[in-house]
Scaffold this motif. Structure first.
Motif, PDB file in Angstrom:
ATOM      1  N   SER A  62     -39.952  63.655  36.641  1.00  0.00           N
ATOM      2  CA  SER A  62     -40.497  64.390  37.878  1.00  0.00           C
ATOM      3  C   SER A  62     -41.513  62.697  37.794  1.00  0.00           C
ATOM      4  O   SER A  62     -42.285  62.891  39.502  1.00  0.00           O
ATOM      5  N   ARG A  63     -41.608  62.139  36.922  1.00  0.00           N
ATOM      6  CA  ARG A  63     -42.745  60.960  37.154  1.00  0.00           C
ATOM      7  C   ARG A  63     -42.959  60.079  37.357  1.00  0.00           C
ATOM      8  O   ARG A  63     -42.425  59.186  37.929  1.00  0.00           O
ATOM      9  N   TRP A  64     -41.101  59.742  37.443  1.00  0.00           N
ATOM     10  CA  TRP A  64     -40.529  58.294  38.089  1.00  0.00           C
ATOM     11  C   TRP A  64     -40.124  58.685  39.754  1.00  0.00           C
ATOM     12  O   TRP A  64     -39.979  57.977  40.014  1.00  0.00           O
ATOM     13  N   THR A  65     -39.581  59.888  39.629  1.00  0.00           N
ATOM     14  CA  THR A  65     -39.765  60.087  41.430  1.00  0.00           C
ATOM     15  C   THR A  65     -40.724  59.617  42.106  1.00  0.00           C
ATOM     16  O   THR A  65     -41.470  59.047  42.738  1.00  0.00           O
ATOM     17  N   GLN A  66     -42.542  59.646  41.534  1.00  0.00           N
ATOM     18  CA  GLN A  66     -43.354  59.498  41.917  1.00  0.00           C
ATOM     19  C   GLN A  66     -44.389  58.423  42.019  1.00  0.00           C
ATOM     20  O   GLN A  66     -43.754  56.994  43.282  1.00  0.00           O
ATOM     21  N   GLU A  67     -43.734  57.455  41.118  1.00  0.00           N
ATOM     22  CA  GLU A  67     -43.923  56.085  40.455  1.00  0.00           C
ATOM     23  C   GLU A  67     -42.361  55.195  41.866  1.00  0.00           C
ATOM     24  O   GLU A  67     -43.061  54.930  42.068  1.00  0.00           O
ATOM     25  N   ASN A 325     -31.889  49.080  37.842  1.00  0.00           N
ATOM     26  CA  ASN A 325     -33.256  48.136  37.427  1.00  0.00           C
ATOM     27  C   ASN A 325     -35.014  48.247  36.659  1.00  0.00           C
ATOM     28  O   ASN A 325     -35.341  47.842  36.197  1.00  0.00           O
ATOM     29  N   TRP A 326     -35.243  49.351  37.994  1.00  0.00           N
ATOM     30  CA  TRP A 326     -36.758  49.220  37.426  1.00  0.00           C
ATOM     31  C   TRP A 326     -37.004  50.277  36.389  1.00  0.00           C
ATOM     32  O   TRP A 326     -38.102  50.506  35.916  1.00  0.00           O
ATOM     33  N   ILE A 327     -35.984  51.083  36.595  1.00  0.00           N
ATOM     34  CA  ILE A 327     -36.278  52.556  35.230  1.00  0.00           C
ATOM     35  C   ILE A 327     -35.841  51.607  33.824  1.00  0.00           C
ATOM     36  O   ILE A 327     -37.164  51.458  33.276  1.00  0.00           O
ATOM     37  N   TYR A 328     -35.377  50.654  33.891  1.00  0.00           N
ATOM     38  CA  TYR A 328     -35.339  49.569  32.699  1.00  0.00           C
ATOM     39  C   TYR A 328     -36.129  48.193  32.025  1.00  0.00           C
ATOM     40  O   TYR A 328     -35.480  47.719  31.627  1.00  0.00           O
ATOM     41  N   THR A 329     -36.828  48.626  33.422  1.00  0.00           N
ATOM     42  CA  THR A 329     -38.094  47.347  32.999  1.00  0.00           C
ATOM     43  C   THR A 329     -39.528  48.121  33.477  1.00  0.00           C
ATOM     44  O   THR A 329     -40.032  49.009  32.024  1.00  0.00           O
ATOM     45  N   GLU A 330     -40.043  48.649  34.485  1.00  0.00           N
ATOM     46  CA  GLU A 330     -41.013  49.181  34.375  1.00  0.00           C
ATOM     47  C   GLU A 330     -41.142  50.460  34.141  1.00  0.00           C
ATOM     48  O   GLU A 330     -42.014  51.170  33.647  1.00  0.00           O
ATOM     49  N   GLY A 331     -40.111  51.245  34.460  1.00  0.00           N
ATOM     50  CA  GLY A 331     -40.458  52.433  34.268  1.00  0.00           C
ATOM     51  C   GLY A 331     -39.982  52.756  32.834  1.00  0.00           C
ATOM     52  O   GLY A 331     -40.744  54.203  32.161  1.00  0.00           O
ATOM     53  N   LEU A 347     -31.724  46.126  22.728  1.00  0.00           N
ATOM     54  CA  LEU A 347     -31.417  48.057  23.546  1.00  0.00           C
ATOM     55  C   LEU A 347     -31.324  47.673  25.183  1.00  0.00           C
ATOM     56  O   LEU A 347     -30.182  48.040  26.108  1.00  0.00           O
ATOM     57  N   LEU A 348     -32.452  47.343  25.456  1.00  0.00           N
ATOM     58  CA  LEU A 348     -33.483  47.739  27.004  1.00  0.00           C
ATOM     59  C   LEU A 348     -32.262  45.727  27.567  1.00  0.00           C
ATOM     60  O   LEU A 348     -31.747  46.083  28.157  1.00  0.00           O
ATOM     61  N   ALA A 349     -32.377  44.989  27.078  1.00  0.00           N
ATOM     62  CA  ALA A 349     -31.509  43.985  27.644  1.00  0.00           C
ATOM     63  C   ALA A 349     -30.122  43.768  27.687  1.00  0.00           C
ATOM     64  O   ALA A 349     -29.254  43.795  28.819  1.00  0.00           O
ATOM     65  N   ALA A 350     -29.666  44.755  26.814  1.00  0.00           N
ATOM     66  CA  ALA A 350     -27.910  44.989  26.547  1.00  0.00           C
ATOM     67  C   ALA A 350     -27.717  46.190  28.044  1.00  0.00           C
ATOM     68  O   ALA A 350     -26.736  45.887  28.497  1.00  0.00           O
ATOM     69  N   VAL A 351     -28.895  46.876  28.117  1.00  0.00           N
ATOM     70  CA  VAL A 351     -28.543  48.033  29.409  1.00  0.00           C
ATOM     71  C   VAL A 351     -28.806  47.338  30.815  1.00  0.00           C
ATOM     72  O   VAL A 351     -27.877  47.740  31.417  1.00  0.00           O
ATOM     73  N   ARG A 352     -29.428  46.325  30.521  1.00  0.00           N
ATOM     74  CA  ARG A 352     -30.101  45.791  32.086  1.00  0.00           C
ATOM     75  C   ARG A 352     -28.927  44.681  32.576  1.00  0.00           C
ATOM     76  O   ARG A 352     -28.557  45.052  33.383  1.00  0.00           O
ATOM     77  N   LYS A 353     -28.156  44.605  31.407  1.00  0.00           N
ATOM     78  CA  LYS A 353     -26.718  43.925  32.382  1.00  0.00           C
ATOM     79  C   LYS A 353     -26.027  44.646  31.512  1.00  0.00           C
ATOM     80  O   LYS A 353     -25.036  44.343  32.889  1.00  0.00           O
ATOM     81  N   LYS A 354     -25.238  45.494  31.469  1.00  0.00           N
ATOM     82  CA  LYS A 354     -24.548  46.673  31.743  1.00  0.00           C
ATOM     83  C   LYS A 354     -24.935  46.888  33.281  1.00  0.00           C
ATOM     84  O   LYS A 354     -24.158  47.101  34.561  1.00  0.00           O
ATOM     85  N   VAL A 355     -26.456  47.533  34.222  1.00  0.00           N
ATOM     86  CA  VAL A 355     -26.240  47.653  34.818  1.00  0.00           C
ATOM     87  C   VAL A 355     -26.069  47.091  36.444  1.00  0.00           C
ATOM     88  O   VAL A 355     -25.856  47.189  36.715  1.00  0.00           O
ATOM     89  N   ASN A 356     -25.971  45.653  35.949  1.00  0.00           N
ATOM     90  CA  ASN A 356     -26.197  44.136  36.533  1.00  0.00           C
ATOM     91  C   ASN A 356     -24.347  44.014  36.915  1.00  0.00           C
ATOM     92  O   ASN A 356     -24.022  43.403  37.451  1.00  0.00           O
ATOM     93  N   GLU A 357     -24.213  44.687  36.058  1.00  0.00           N
ATOM     94  CA  GLU A 357     -22.745  44.665  36.250  1.00  0.00           C
ATOM     95  C   GLU A 357     -21.644  45.542  36.841  1.00  0.00           C
ATOM     96  O   GLU A 357     -20.796  45.145  37.204  1.00  0.00           O
ATOM     97  N   LEU A 358     -22.681  46.775  37.305  1.00  0.00           N
ATOM     98  CA  LEU A 358     -21.916  47.958  38.312  1.00  0.00           C
ATOM     99  C   LEU A 358     -21.626  47.338  39.479  1.00  0.00           C
ATOM    100  O   LEU A 358     -22.394  46.623  40.084  1.00  0.00           O
ATOM    101  N   ARG A 359     -21.385  48.352  40.569  1.00  0.00           N
ATOM    102  CA  ARG A 359     -20.379  47.755  41.317  1.00  0.00           C
ATOM    103  C   ARG A 359     -20.101  49.682  42.678  1.00  0.00           C
ATOM    104  O   ARG A 359     -19.940  50.240  41.944  1.00  0.00           O
TER     105      ARG A 359
END
Length: 359
Positions: A62-67, A325-331, A347-359
């Motif tokens: 809910s908070r992520w939706t707002q921000e 990408n927003w969730i795993y940085t500012e979020g 762990l955040l760094a590893a997850v961000r890397k995975k996100v950027n590999e998604l297609r």
């Protein structure tokens, strides 16, 4: 009154295509959407990402939706708290853009439905209780908790509880067990823990989001569980840590694998993650239950985001990647503000890397 075309089509896909949600969810969702967002709040060409799943992280979504909506009005997000199992079912059937929950995906779900899970935040499922005459924190072991939820320990002054709390004068009050219905992520985390430390519980109930509870009354959502325990003398239940804190509900210290009674906190939940993930920080599907470490809270888990590993809609895939990408940085800062524990930086760094590999 007109709902943006992309929004209405994806919601229709999620809610109606497979006819999986009760009508009350459909009605409530559309009423809330129309009241909150109206005609002009979302641009006609906006992409609205739709997710569904556990009520455990519902306040955070809910908070992520707002921000997130403030950041990019052309990409919006809506989240429906319908339960972990229902969320996995929806994303498996191609409805919506993501789901969320606390159950580990099965190999069948990963392979046949092309799903992956990414840790979103750390959670602790805490035993909560209502004993008005007791001011000290109770101590409970997984062995005793298993016996309580099996209905074998029936009163608060039972020898099994008294042995763990010799300094507390326990009442002879009957224990009123409150549990969650089928399909809930908090069930999965709790039964995972109890099955590891109580062989009878493992044999009779096992690890599942849909346990066949032998005793107790049901609370549909996490907020319902918190309210029921808070208002029922002699009750015991379980809820995500931030619900207990915000509700001012007593929570027990739980015996961990190092033989230490630990209460949930951002530090003890983070310690469990560190113990499970260090030094590689790449096991996104790891169980954090009953891990090693004197400071680890033993009923810790990831709350995951479940995704299809690929998408045929490039615009929606790009929007989802932007949101992730927003969730795993500012979020992550909003996770802390809402009472959850953020993912450790490696762990955040590893997850961000995975996100950027998604297609």
């Amino acid at each position: 009154m007109k709902v943006p075309g992309r929004f209405s089509s994806v919601v229709a896909q999620l809610l109606l295509r497979h006819c999986l949600l009760p009508k009350i969810y459909i009605y409530s969702f559309f009423v809330c959407t129309l009241c909150l967002y109206g005609i002009d709040a979302v641009a006609q060409n906006a992409i609205v990402l739709v997710g569904s799943g556990s009520s455990v992280p519902a306040p955070l979504f809910s908070r992520w939706t707002q921000e997130y909506g403030k950041r990019n009005p052309n990409i919006q997000m809506r989240y429906l708290p319908v339960g972990t199992s229902e969320g996995i079912k929806q994303i498996s059937h191609g409805a919506g853009d993501f789901s969320a929950g606390e159950s580990q995906l099965t190999e069948k779900e990963r392979k046949e439905n092309n799903l992956i899970e990414l840790p979103a935040v750390l959670i602790g499922i805490v035993p909560i209780y209502n004993l008005p005459a007791i001011s000290q924190d109770l101590r409970l072991s997984g062995e005793v908790l298993g016996e309580i939820f099996l209905g074998e320990v029936k009163t608060w002054n039972a020898p099994q509880i008294a042995k763990l709390n010799p300094e507390i004068t326990l009442p002879s009050l009957p224990i009123r067990v409150i549990n969650r219905p089928a399909g809930k992520g908090s069930n999965y985390v709790l039964t995972d823990f109890l099955s590891r430390v109580n062989s009878k519980f493992r044999a009779q109930v096992g690890v599942t989001p849909s346990p066949k509870w032998p005793v107790g009354e049901s609370a549909e959502r996490s907020s319902d569980m918190a309210d029921k325990v808070k208002n029922t003398s002699g009750s015991i239940g379980y809820v995500e840590y931030q619900y207990a804190v915000k509700g001012g509900i007593s929570q027990a210290a739980v015996l961990n694998s190092a033989g230490k009674f630990v209460k949930a906190s951002s530090e003890s939940i983070g310690a469990a993650c560190k113990a499970a993930e260090e030094p590689r920080w790449n096991n996104f599907s790891a169980s954090l239950v009953d891990v090693a470490g004197a400071d680890s809270f033993p009923i810790t888990s990831f709350s995951w985001i479940y995704l299809r590993s690929s998408s045929s809609d490039s615009s929606r895939a790009a929007a989802l990647q932007d949101f992730l990408n927003w969730i795993y940085t500012e979020g992550q800062q909003y996770a802390v503000q809402e009472g959850y524990s953020e993912l450790p930086p490696p762990l955040l760094a590893a997850v961000r890397k995975k996100v950027n590999e998604l297609r």
